[in-house]
Design an enzyme around this catalytic site. Structure first.
Site, PDB file in Angstrom:
ATOM      1  CG  HIS A  21      -1.962  -1.021   1.229  1.00 39.03           C
ATOM      2  ND1 HIS A  21      -3.014  -0.981   2.108  1.00 39.03           N
ATOM      3  CD2 HIS A  21      -2.145  -2.124   0.465  1.00 39.03           C
ATOM      4  CE1 HIS A  21      -3.813  -2.011   1.879  1.00 39.03           C
ATOM      5  NE2 HIS A  21      -3.301  -2.719   0.890  1.00 39.03           N
ATOM      6  CD  GLU A  63      -2.089   4.092   3.159  1.00 38.52           C
ATOM      7  OE1 GLU A  63      -1.797   3.451   2.126  1.00 38.52           O
ATOM      8  OE2 GLU A  63      -3.240   4.099   3.628  1.00 38.52           O
ATOM      9  CB  CYS A 123      -6.517  -0.544   5.272  1.00 48.12           C
ATOM     10  SG  CYS A 123      -4.790  -1.102   5.242  1.00 48.12           S
ATOM     11  CB  CYS A 128      -1.949   1.525   6.286  1.00 50.55           C
ATOM     12  SG  CYS A 128      -1.602   0.716   4.703  1.00 50.55           S
TER      13      CYS A 128
END
Length: 177
Positions: free
Chosen positions: A60, A62, A90, A93
């Site tokens: 992701h 992040e 999410c 993260c």
């Protein structure tokens, strides 16, 4: 003379930078989420979703930005940093953000179904954890949400097109094997 001065340290400015990363994700057929990490008014990390490209569910924006920032700072603690991300983080993260001890998380589009910064839950300020991040949501929300909507509309159209062209006959020349 009366032109507004651009504040290079504003949430709007840094979210625009995160949006640039989200556009890169969109162009790479990834979910358009972008992130930047700022320390002392300077961007020290930039990333966008690369789950499909890297075949890695943890890639992701992040997570990739956190790793870059840790390398830049030379420590896993990012206590004086702010992460800007185009979509509410999410749970995975958000957990990493707490563990790296980010001072602040700023996001664009909220995620009421899966967001972990107040949407579905709030891991960034979970009472029993040893660190809490300041949260600011809704920065450039319409732009951030617009890229996500554009992406998922494109995905649905592509799926419909594939379903329409798939006759189930493996001998058809337009059927990919």
């Amino acid at each position: 003379m009366d032109e507004p001065i651009i504040d290079l340290h504003s949430d709007d400015y840094f979210m625009r930078e995160a949006l640039r990363q989200a556009v890169r994700a969109y162009e790479a057929d990834e979910v358009p989420v972008g992130a930047v990490i700022v320390r002392e008014g300077r961007i020290i990390a930039r990333a966008y979703n690369q789950v499909e490209r890297l075949k890695d569910a943890t890639a992701h924006a992040e997570m990739l930005a956190l790793t870059q920032a840790e390398e830049t700072v030379g420590d896993w603690r990012l206590t004086d940093c702010t992460l800007y991300v185009t979509k509410e983080p999410c749970p995975m993260c958000a957990g990493a953000m707490v563990h790296t001890r980010l001072a602040r998380v700023v996001f664009g589009a909220g995620d009421p179904k899966g967001g972990a910064a107040g949407g579905a839950m709030n891991l960034l300020q979970f009472p029993t954890l040893n660190h809490h991040c300041e949260i600011t949501g809704g920065i450039r929300e319409a732009d951030c949400r617009g890229w996500l909507q554009k992406f998922f509309t494109r995905q649905r159209r592509a799926e419909k097109s594939e379903t329409k062209n798939d006759t189930g006959d493996p001998d058809r020349s337009d059927h990919a094997l």
